[in-house]
Motif scaffolding. Structure first.
Motif, PDB file in Angstrom:
ATOM      1  N   ARG A  37       0.853  -1.188   0.000  1.00 33.19           N
ATOM      2  CA  ARG A  37       0.000   0.000   0.000  1.00 33.19           C
ATOM      3  C   ARG A  37       0.889   1.239   0.000  1.00 33.19           C
ATOM      4  NH1 ARG A  37      -2.851  -3.236  -1.426  1.00 33.19           N
ATOM      5  NH2 ARG A  37      -4.959  -3.839  -0.740  1.00 33.19           N
ATOM      6  N   VAL A  38       0.327   2.304  -0.576  1.00 32.62           N
ATOM      7  CA  VAL A  38       1.073   3.544  -0.770  1.00 32.62           C
ATOM      8  C   VAL A  38       0.312   4.696  -0.119  1.00 32.62           C
ATOM      9  CG1 VAL A  38       2.133   5.095  -2.456  1.00 32.62           C
ATOM     10  CG2 VAL A  38       1.864   2.645  -2.992  1.00 32.62           C
ATOM     11  N   LEU A  39       1.030   5.509   0.642  1.00 34.06           N
ATOM     12  CA  LEU A  39       0.451   6.715   1.214  1.00 34.06           C
ATOM     13  C   LEU A  39       0.765   7.889   0.298  1.00 34.06           C
ATOM     14  CD1 LEU A  39      -0.865   8.395   3.469  1.00 34.06           C
ATOM     15  CD2 LEU A  39       1.402   8.575   4.530  1.00 34.06           C
ATOM     16  N   LEU A  56      -5.244   6.664   7.786  1.00 28.85           N
ATOM     17  CA  LEU A  56      -4.638   7.043   6.521  1.00 28.85           C
ATOM     18  C   LEU A  56      -5.393   6.436   5.348  1.00 28.85           C
ATOM     19  CD1 LEU A  56      -0.821   6.621   7.286  1.00 28.85           C
ATOM     20  CD2 LEU A  56      -2.198   8.710   7.381  1.00 28.85           C
ATOM     21  N   LEU A  58      -4.619   4.657   2.410  1.00 27.33           N
ATOM     22  CA  LEU A  58      -3.566   3.898   1.744  1.00 27.33           C
ATOM     23  C   LEU A  58      -4.103   3.298   0.444  1.00 27.33           C
ATOM     24  CD1 LEU A  58      -2.039   2.093   4.854  1.00 27.33           C
ATOM     25  CD2 LEU A  58      -1.215   4.174   3.744  1.00 27.33           C
ATOM     26  N   ARG A  84       5.033  -0.935   2.803  1.00 26.18           N
ATOM     27  CA  ARG A  84       4.413   0.387   2.868  1.00 26.18           C
ATOM     28  C   ARG A  84       5.335   1.397   2.183  1.00 26.18           C
ATOM     29  NH1 ARG A  84       0.609  -2.203   3.408  1.00 26.18           N
ATOM     30  NH2 ARG A  84      -0.776  -2.388   5.217  1.00 26.18           N
ATOM     31  N   ALA A  86       5.401   5.543   0.134  1.00 30.86           N
ATOM     32  CA  ALA A  86       4.779   6.865   0.056  1.00 30.86           C
ATOM     33  C   ALA A  86       5.091   7.467  -1.301  1.00 30.86           C
ATOM     34  CB  ALA A  86       5.269   7.779   1.170  1.00 30.86           C
ATOM     35  N   ASP A 136      -0.281   4.406  11.888  1.00 31.71           N
ATOM     36  CA  ASP A 136      -0.578   5.416  10.871  1.00 31.71           C
ATOM     37  C   ASP A 136       0.174   6.713  11.149  1.00 31.71           C
ATOM     38  OD1 ASP A 136      -2.184   3.714   9.478  1.00 31.71           O
ATOM     39  OD2 ASP A 136      -4.065   4.782   9.845  1.00 31.71           O
ATOM     40  N   LEU A 139       3.841   6.270  10.063  1.00 30.70           N
ATOM     41  CA  LEU A 139       3.965   6.290   8.606  1.00 30.70           C
ATOM     42  C   LEU A 139       3.840   7.716   8.062  1.00 30.70           C
ATOM     43  CD1 LEU A 139       1.792   3.156   7.703  1.00 30.70           C
ATOM     44  CD2 LEU A 139       4.276   3.355   7.412  1.00 30.70           C
TER      45      LEU A 139
END
Length: 322
Positions: A37-39, A56, A58, A84, A86, A136, A139
């Motif tokens: 998953r990408v923030l 978040l 995600l 994880r 971003a 969260d 991150l």
């Protein structure tokens, strides 16, 4: 302080897996992982989800919003076995953007991308930080701090040449002189200064009206924590501080500080402010501080919930500084 790590951004045990940052094959494999998953962040604002803005947003790596992402892509670590990352999508231009709000001390505006559900919006981290889970929060703070560093460190500090991103966003390398540059964290002391039944509070002229907090300041080169506490308090208020005790720390990604929370015992009471440093300072009794923290005081607004100043004051009131 036994509950020190309960402070917001105090850490969640994220497996940062530094050994995987320079492994291109591992990075590609993790990006393709179904659980990855990408923030996304927009101008420093993380994507926040839920009607209560308490988690978040995600996204899967193939989400269409991430097509707007620029370099670098950050590897934040592993949440269990799930990678994880971003991504910065600041080149997206929202319609009807309130540019005045973006320059405010605290930006209350939120931005919604049309490809996302209605409850997912880009929001100022300081406004939601106390509602996020520890994972969260870690991150979001890590991603925001790293992108702040990249925005201001695109050139080599040794020779001035443009540097290149390396190690999944955790380094910059100069192709001209070979210099390696790492994300910086600036140590800041923030002080719960007490004398008898009172605590010393101050305010910066740039803060919202009525907002007061604990005194704070950057540690200077060659200076230990205890000396920084005494120097900063003396410079800003003229109050002399004796014994100093470390309590807790908080990563503060605005843009990249490590707040070192300390408890200092004042040896004098008279306040003489330095108007260059602060606008006002005053002693607040424990009884009066209860009213401040409840939002009922007619003059003083408390430090923002989630900030280490709020955490230290609340635990001083509760006699939990041991």
């Amino acid at each position: 302080m036994r509950i020190a790590e309960q402070v917001t951004f105090g850490g969640s045990g994220l497996e940062r897996e530094a050994g995987l940052r320079g492994d291109a094959e591992a990075q590609a494999r993790m990006w393709a992982d179904p659980d990855a998953r990408v923030l996304p962040l927009w101008r420093g604002k993380p994507l926040i989800a839920g009607e209560e803005r308490d988690r978040l947003g995600l996204l899967a790596p193939d989400h269409e919003v991430l097509a707007l992402a620029g370099e670098p892509r950050l590897f934040l670590g592993l949440d269990g076995d799930a990678p994880r990352f971003a991504a910065d999508i600041s080149r997206w231009e929202p319609t009807g953007l309130d540019t005045a709000a973006l320059g405010a001390f605290f930006d209350p505006s939120e931005q919604h991308h049309p490809a996302l559900p209605p409850d997912q919006r880009f929001a100022e981290l300081r406004g939601v930080m106390a509602r996020l889970s520890p994972r969260d929060a870690e991150l979001a703070a890590t991603a925001r701090a790293l992108y702040s560093w990249h925005r201001t460190h695109g050139f080599c500090a040794r020779c001035g040449a443009a540097s290149a991103v390396a190690m999944a966003g955790w380094q910059r390398i100069c192709p001209s002189c070979g210099g390696h540059h790492f994300p910086r964290t600036d140590p800041v002391v923030i002080m719960l200064i007490t004398r008898g039944n009172s605590v010393l509070m101050g305010r910066s002229p740039a803060w919202p009206e009525g907002m007061y907090s604990l005194l704070a300041g950057f540690i200077e080169p060659g200076e230990p924590i205890e000396a920084a506490v005494r120097r900063e308090v003396a410079e800003e208020t003229g109050v002399r501080v004796g014994a100093v005790e470390y309590l807790a720390s908080q990563p503060w990604p605005f843009p990249a500080s490590l707040m070192l929370g300390c408890w200092g015992r004042a040896e004098s009471e008279e306040i003489t402010i330095d108007p260059v440093e602060i606008e006002d300072a005053l002693w607040v009794t424990r009884e009066e501080m209860v009213s401040v923290m409840a939002g009922l005081h007619d003059r003083i607004r408390p430090a923002r919930r989630g900030a280490i100043a709020h955490f230290l004051i609340a635990n001083w009131l509760a006699d939990r500084l041991d």
